[in-house]
Design a protein around this motif. Sequence first.
Motif, short mmCIF file in Angstrom:
data_model
loop_
_atom_site.label_atom_id
_atom_site.label_comp_id
_atom_site.label_asym_id
_atom_site.label_seq_id
_atom_site.Cartn_x
_atom_site.Cartn_y
_atom_site.Cartn_z
N LEU A 225 0.77 -1.36 -0.24
CA LEU A 225 -0.45 -0.24 0.44
C LEU A 225 0.73 1.20 -0.32
O LEU A 225 1.74 1.65 -0.41
N ALA A 226 0.86 2.15 0.65
CA ALA A 226 1.22 3.84 1.03
C ALA A 226 2.56 3.49 1.83
O ALA A 226 2.83 3.17 3.08
N ALA A 227 3.19 2.52 1.31
CA ALA A 227 4.91 1.90 1.67
C ALA A 227 5.58 2.57 2.60
O ALA A 227 7.14 2.85 1.78
N HIS A 228 5.38 3.11 3.43
CA HIS A 228 6.33 4.46 4.25
C HIS A 228 7.54 4.10 5.07
O HIS A 228 8.22 4.64 5.16
N LEU A 229 6.91 2.51 5.28
CA LEU A 229 8.54 1.84 6.50
C LEU A 229 9.61 1.78 5.74
O LEU A 229 10.41 2.23 6.37
N PRO A 230 9.71 1.60 4.77
CA PRO A 230 11.13 1.53 4.52
C PRO A 230 11.73 3.36 4.33
O PRO A 230 13.11 3.69 4.82
N GLY A 231 11.30 4.40 3.80
CA GLY A 231 11.59 5.71 4.09
C GLY A 231 11.62 5.83 6.08
O GLY A 231 12.31 6.45 5.94
N SER A 232 10.66 5.81 6.27
CA SER A 232 10.62 5.60 7.96
C SER A 232 11.55 5.75 8.92
O SER A 232 12.40 6.20 9.63
N ILE A 233 12.58 3.83 7.75
CA ILE A 233 13.42 3.30 8.34
C ILE A 233 14.68 4.56 8.35
O ILE A 233 15.20 4.49 8.75
N ALA A 234 15.05 5.05 6.89
CA ALA A 234 16.03 5.38 5.96
C ALA A 234 16.54 6.59 7.07
O ALA A 234 17.17 7.90 6.53
N ALA A 235 15.31 7.23 7.52
CA ALA A 235 14.98 8.45 7.95
C ALA A 235 16.11 8.66 9.48
O ALA A 235 16.56 9.76 10.41
N TYR A 236 15.91 7.63 10.30
CA TYR A 236 16.93 7.18 11.73
C TYR A 236 17.27 6.39 11.66
O TYR A 236 18.73 6.06 12.27
N THR A 237 18.61 6.17 10.28
CA THR A 237 20.04 5.36 9.95
C THR A 237 20.61 6.09 9.26
O THR A 237 20.06 6.76 8.34
N HIS A 238 22.04 5.47 9.70
CA HIS A 238 22.91 6.30 7.82
C HIS A 238 23.27 5.01 7.70
O HIS A 238 24.69 4.58 7.22
N LYS A 239 22.76 3.60 7.85
CA LYS A 239 22.91 2.46 7.36
C LYS A 239 21.99 2.00 6.12
O LYS A 239 21.42 2.82 6.06
N PRO A 240 22.33 1.09 5.25
CA PRO A 240 21.64 1.18 3.80
C PRO A 240 20.45 0.34 4.34
O PRO A 240 20.57 -0.58 4.80
N VAL A 241 19.21 0.78 3.45
CA VAL A 241 17.66 0.32 3.61
C VAL A 241 17.64 0.12 2.59
O VAL A 241 17.59 0.18 1.34
#
Length: 359
Positions: free
Chosen positions: A74-90
């Motif tokens: 759906l509105a798959a914002h989860l990967p983006g939310s993860i990327a907001a809080y880490t400098h590791k690859p997502v």
Amino acid sequence: MSNNGVFMSPKIMIILGSASDIKIAQKAIDILETLEISYSLKVASAHRTHEKVKKLVVEATTKGVEVFIGIAGLAAHLPGSIAAYTHKPVIGVPVDVKVGGLDALFASVQMPFPAPVATVGIDRGDNGAILAGQIIGVNNPNVKKKVSELRKSYEKKIKNDEEKLITEINGKLFQKEFLNEYNEISEEELDKEEPHTDKIFKESESIKSVENTPMVSVVPGSYSDVEEAKKVVLTLERLGISYDISVISPVRYPDKFKKYMDQMKDVKLFIAVTGLSSHVTGSIVALSEKLVIGVPCSVELNGLDSLLSIVNMPPGVPVGTVGIGNGRNAGVLAGEILGISDKNIEKELKQMKYKTADI
């Protein structure tokens, strides 16, 4: 848990947006088990449990998780939310819930600078895990070897499928023995012709191609892709990452493309910048087991043709795809991957991600 009973941090954290995504996650789990990479799995929604996502990602980053895989539909914002809080690859794995999964694909891949999500094809949990294995393998020879063995298993499967299919065809005019064996073009034959690669940016002070073994190879498929490639290499420059950049088409000059790939066999990863049907990424994946980042360019159809042909790769050969015309995010993603083992790159990356996110 290690042999002495001490709990060890996993290398990879899988986060599902919903428990209903477990079928896609299982594909990733099967691959990680094959590659013998430790992992964790959590369920957290970017919209309904945002604080949980934040706490999981921040704590996992501090405790040594090297790669995150976000799986959502759906509105798959989860990967983006993860990327907001880490400098590791997502890594983002979009899930087909509605409209063929295109909503989730666009939500995952079209991230703003400097928060890239290396997106793989819709429902391709297996490719998400292989991409994660390639990232870990940049600094881990054992994992790199297992990824190579896995790639060879896909090759063997195709060979077995071909043999089985041929035995089942009973046409009277079918030539079963035709081209059962063939020879590739030799290096001597290739050397007879002039190379069709073009070095660019040699004279620039801020953008330059290095002659010794670079960390990254940047490959624009044509001169129309060069402006986007500039964004990639400017970001690599800021992060202190060495690179080679060459304009070369695998469609116009396939033999020379292969020769270039042989020359770049020691790079850590490739970044392909390409529009239209984007054969560059597929050709790199076909000729190398190294990690590939794809940057779709808008030439026709607003870049959708390029995006879809880059991201929707078959099982076993992932391309970590960033948004259309977002070469800067490809550079950041390269920094996240290489920064796992290089403190200098990590330092510059943190400065870019956490101090200049408003650029």
